[in-house]
Design an enzyme around this catalytic site. Structure first.
Site, PDB file in Angstrom:
ATOM      1  N   CYS A  34       0.832  -1.201   0.000  1.00 61.77           N
ATOM      2  CA  CYS A  34       0.000   0.000   0.000  1.00 61.77           C
ATOM      3  C   CYS A  34       0.864   1.247   0.000  1.00 61.77           C
ATOM      4  CB  CYS A  34      -0.882   0.043   1.260  1.00 61.77           C
ATOM      5  SG  CYS A  34      -1.920  -1.394   1.532  1.00 61.77           S
ATOM      6  N   ARG A  63       0.989  -7.983  -3.957  1.00 58.32           N
ATOM      7  CA  ARG A  63       0.132  -7.408  -4.997  1.00 58.32           C
ATOM      8  C   ARG A  63      -0.353  -6.024  -4.539  1.00 58.32           C
ATOM      9  NH1 ARG A  63      -3.021 -11.059  -2.200  1.00 58.32           N
ATOM     10  NH2 ARG A  63      -5.051 -10.291  -1.486  1.00 58.32           N
ATOM     11  N   CYS A  65      -2.606  -2.920  -3.520  1.00 56.23           N
ATOM     12  CA  CYS A  65      -3.866  -2.718  -2.816  1.00 56.23           C
ATOM     13  C   CYS A  65      -4.898  -2.115  -3.767  1.00 56.23           C
ATOM     14  CB  CYS A  65      -3.630  -1.776  -1.633  1.00 56.23           C
ATOM     15  SG  CYS A  65      -5.134  -1.303  -0.755  1.00 56.23           S
ATOM     16  N   CYS A  68      -6.092   1.778  -2.193  1.00 54.71           N
ATOM     17  CA  CYS A  68      -5.265   2.993  -2.282  1.00 54.71           C
ATOM     18  C   CYS A  68      -4.503   3.118  -3.594  1.00 54.71           C
ATOM     19  CB  CYS A  68      -4.288   3.059  -1.106  1.00 54.71           C
ATOM     20  SG  CYS A  68      -2.986   1.799  -1.113  1.00 54.71           S
ATOM     21  N   ASP A 442      22.446  35.407 -12.695  1.00 58.62           N
ATOM     22  CA  ASP A 442      21.257  35.853 -13.418  1.00 58.62           C
ATOM     23  C   ASP A 442      20.839  37.238 -12.910  1.00 58.62           C
ATOM     24  OD1 ASP A 442      18.697  34.725 -15.068  1.00 58.62           O
ATOM     25  OD2 ASP A 442      18.060  35.991 -13.398  1.00 58.62           O
TER      26      ASP A 442
END
Length: 494
Positions: A34, A63, A65, A68, A442
Site C-alpha cells: 500500500c 500485490r 492494494c 489505495c 542571473d
C-alpha cells in the site's frame, strides 16, 4: 535506500499523504502493498516491511492494494534530489528507456555494465532494472485499461509487454485481477468515459501545496506560438516522442493536474506522462523544500508568499538547449517570437484535434543544423553557435538526458562555443532535473536577492534546494517590477 522503520510506521499510522510514493508498506499477513496514506486499518508493526519501490514489493510477491492504488501515487522526489547511479537509472526507466533499448541500452546511457547496474539497483532499490521496468509497464497497462476502449491486445504492446500472455500474467500478479475485471471495475466506480482512439485523459497526482500562479506565469510567458498555447488556465503543446508526434493539454483542479494526451503511438504514453510530470515538477516534496528554505529568515517571506513553488523542467532536452541559446540577451517575448519563426519554418507539421493553435513540432537538431541559418536572425556569432550546437546534438557528440550527472552535463555544455556558465546551469537545472542549482549570475535573480537582502555568495545552507531559491528570486523580482517583459542574463555566444 535507508528506510527508518519507526519514521515510516509513524507516517503510515497517521496516513500521511506527504510520503505517498516515497516508500511502500508491504503487509505480510495480507500479501498486499500500500501507499502510506492507505485508508485501511493500520497493520501491526510486526506484520509490515517498508520498501522503496513498488517493484521491490512486487518482486517479493506482494500485490497492489485495490483501495489505495499505490502505483498511482506521485513519484518519489528521491530520484531528483539524488544524483547517484540508482537515481539516474530511475529517471531513465520512468522515461521508458528499458522498453526502447533494453537493459543494455539503459546501461550504455549511464556508462556502466549491465551487471554492475543490476547489482546496484537490486541493492539500493530492492529490484533490478527489468523488475523496475515491469512495474512501470503494469501501471501504464492499468491506465490504458481503465481510461481507453483499446482492445487488450493493443494495450499489451502499447504498454511495452512482449506478448499478450506476459501482459495477462503481470496484471494478475500485480493487481490480483484480470485485465477485463480492471476495466469493469473502473466502469462501476464511475470512471470517465473511455477516450477516443489515440487519446487518453489522466489525473496526474502531486503533493500539496502547489503554487499554480507561478506555473501559470512561466508557461504562459514562455509559450511559443505554434508549439505551445496558454488560455484560461489551460496549457497545451506538441510533443516529439520516440515513436511519433503527440499533443498534451493540462490544467489543474484541487488535487491533480488534469492531462489529455493525443498520441500517434500509444507506446509513448508512459514517456509522455513522465515528461509532463517533469515539466511541471509534480514529483517535488514542497513541504520539505519550503520547510528548509523558511529556516532562513531573509527568505521566509518569499517562501510564505508562494508555498509549493515549482522548478519547471522540460519535455525535450535538445529543444530546451536550442531555445535557451536563441533567447540569449533578448526579452522573453522576443525569444518566443524568434523561436516561433524557427518552428513555423522548420518544424514538422502536426494536427492537434480540437486545438488550432498547435501546428508544429519543434524542429529536430539535424534540421536546425542543416537549415538553421536560413531562418535564424540576430548576431552572426549567436546564429553560428546555435547551428554548431544543433550539429553536436544531431551527431551524438553532445547528449542531453535525465540520466546524466549535473557536473558531467555542465562540463560538456561549456565545451561548446556559445554556451557559458549561465546557460549550462539553467539547462542542467531544467533537464536533469537538478534541485540544487543557484543561478547567482542571473540579473533577475540578483535583483530579487537584493530586494530580499540575500547574500548569494553564502548559499550552502540552502542546499539541496538552491534551484527553488532561484525560482523564488525570479518571482520576487517579477512582482516588484509588475511586468513580464524581462531580459535574460544569458551570455552572448560570441
Amino acid at each position: 535506500m535507508d528506510l527508518d522503520f519507526d519514521r515510516c510506521y509513524r507516517a503510515v499510522s497517521s496516513r500521511d499523504v506527504r510520503f505517498d510514493g516515497q516508500f511502500y508498506t508491504a503487509v505480510r499477513t495480507t500479501g498486499i502493498y500500500c501507499r502510506p496514506s492507505c485508508p485501511a486499518i493500520t497493520p501491526k508493526p510486526g506484520n509490515v516491511t517498508f520498501v522503496p519501490t513498488a517493484a521491490a514489493a512486487q518482486q517479493a510477491g506482494y500485490r497492489a492494494c485495490r483501495r489505495c492504488l499505490p502505483d498511482a501515487s506521485p513519484g518519489s522526489p528521491e530520484w531528483n534530489v539524488r544524483s547517484d547511479l540508482a537515481a539516474r537509472a530511475m529517471r531513465l526507466i520512468r522515461d521508458g528507456a528499458v522498453e526502447r533499448g533494453g537493459v543494455a541500452g539503459l546501461s550504455e546511457s549511464l556508462g556502466y555494465s549491465t551487471r554492475q547496474l543490476t547489482r546496484t539497483l537490486t541493492t539500493e532499490l530492492g529490484a533490478g532494472p527489468l523488475a523496475l521496468a515491469r512495474a512501470h509497464r503494469a501501471h501504464t497497462a492499468r491506465t490504458l485499461i481503465e481510461t481507453t476502449a483499446m482492445p487488450m491486445g493493443d494495450i499489451a504492446f502499447a504498454a511495452g509487454f512482449a506478448s499478450i500472455r506476459q501482459f495477462n500474467d503481470t496484471v494478475r500478479e500485480v493487481f490480483a485481477t484480470t485485465p477485463s475485471e480492471l476495466r469493469s471495475g473502473a466502469a462501476r466506480r464511475g470512471a470517465p468515459a473511455p477516450s477516443g482512439a489515440g487519446t487518453v485523459s489522466l489525473r496526474l497526482p502531486h503533493r500539496a501545496p502547489l503554487d499554480r500562479a507561478w506555473l501559470a506565469w512561466f508557461l504562459s510567458a514562455h509559450a511559443v506560438p505554434g508549439l505551445e498555447h496558454w488560455e484560461d488556465g489551460t496549457y497545451s503543446r506538441t510533443l516529439r516522442l520516440p515513436h511519433g508526434p503527440g499533443t498534451a493539454t493540462v490544467r489543474f483542479d484541487g488535487t491533480h493536474a488534469l492531462a489529455t494526451l493525443t498520441l500517434h503511438d500509444m507506446r509513448d504514453l508512459a514517456t509522455a506522462v513522465s515528461r509532463l510530470r517533469h515539466l511541471l515538477d509534480l514529483d517535488a516534496d514542497p513541504e520539505a523544500v519550503d520547510g528548509a528554505l523558511r529556516a532562513d529568515p531573509t527568505l521566509a517571506s518569499a517562501v510564505s508568499a508562494a508555498p509549493g513553488i515549482r522548478v519547471p523542467g522540460c519535455v525535450d532536452g535538445d529543444e530546451l538547449l536550442l531555445r535557451t541559446m536563441i533567447g540569449q540577451q533578448v526579452s522573453v517575448g522576443a525569444a518566443a517570437t524568434h523561436t516561433a519563426r524557427l518552428v513555423a519554418a522548420l518544424g514538422e507539421p502536426v494536427t492537434a484535434p480540437g486545438d488550432m493553435h498547435l501546428t508544429h513540432l519543434f524542429p529536430d537538431a539535424a534540421t536546425v543544423a542543416e537549415r538553421g541559418r536560413e531562418v535564424l536572425t540576430g548576431p552572426a556569432a549567436r546564429v553560428n553557435a546555435v547551428v554548431g550546437v544543433a550539429a553536436a546534438l544531431a551527431d551524438g557528440s553532445l547528449t542531453l538526458h535525465a540520466g546524466r550527472t549535473s557536473a558531467d552535463l555542465r562540463s560538456d555544455l561549456l565545451s561548446h562555443r556559445g554556451i557559458g556558465p549561465w546557460t549550462a546551469d539553467y539547462v542542467a537545472m531544467r533537464t536533469l532535473p537538478d534541485p540544487d542549482v543557484l543561478l547567482d549570475t542571473d540579473l533577475v535573480a540578483v535583483r530579487g536577492a537584493r530586494l530580499l537582502g540575500l547574500d548569494l555568495a553564502d548559499s550552502d545552507h540552502w542546499s539541496p534546494w538552491r534551484s527553488y531559491v532561484s525560482v523564488h528570486l525570479w518571482r520576487v523580482a517579477l512582482a516588484a517590477r509588475e511586468t513580464h517583459s524581462l531580459t535574460s542574463d544569458q551570455e552572448d555566444p560570441a
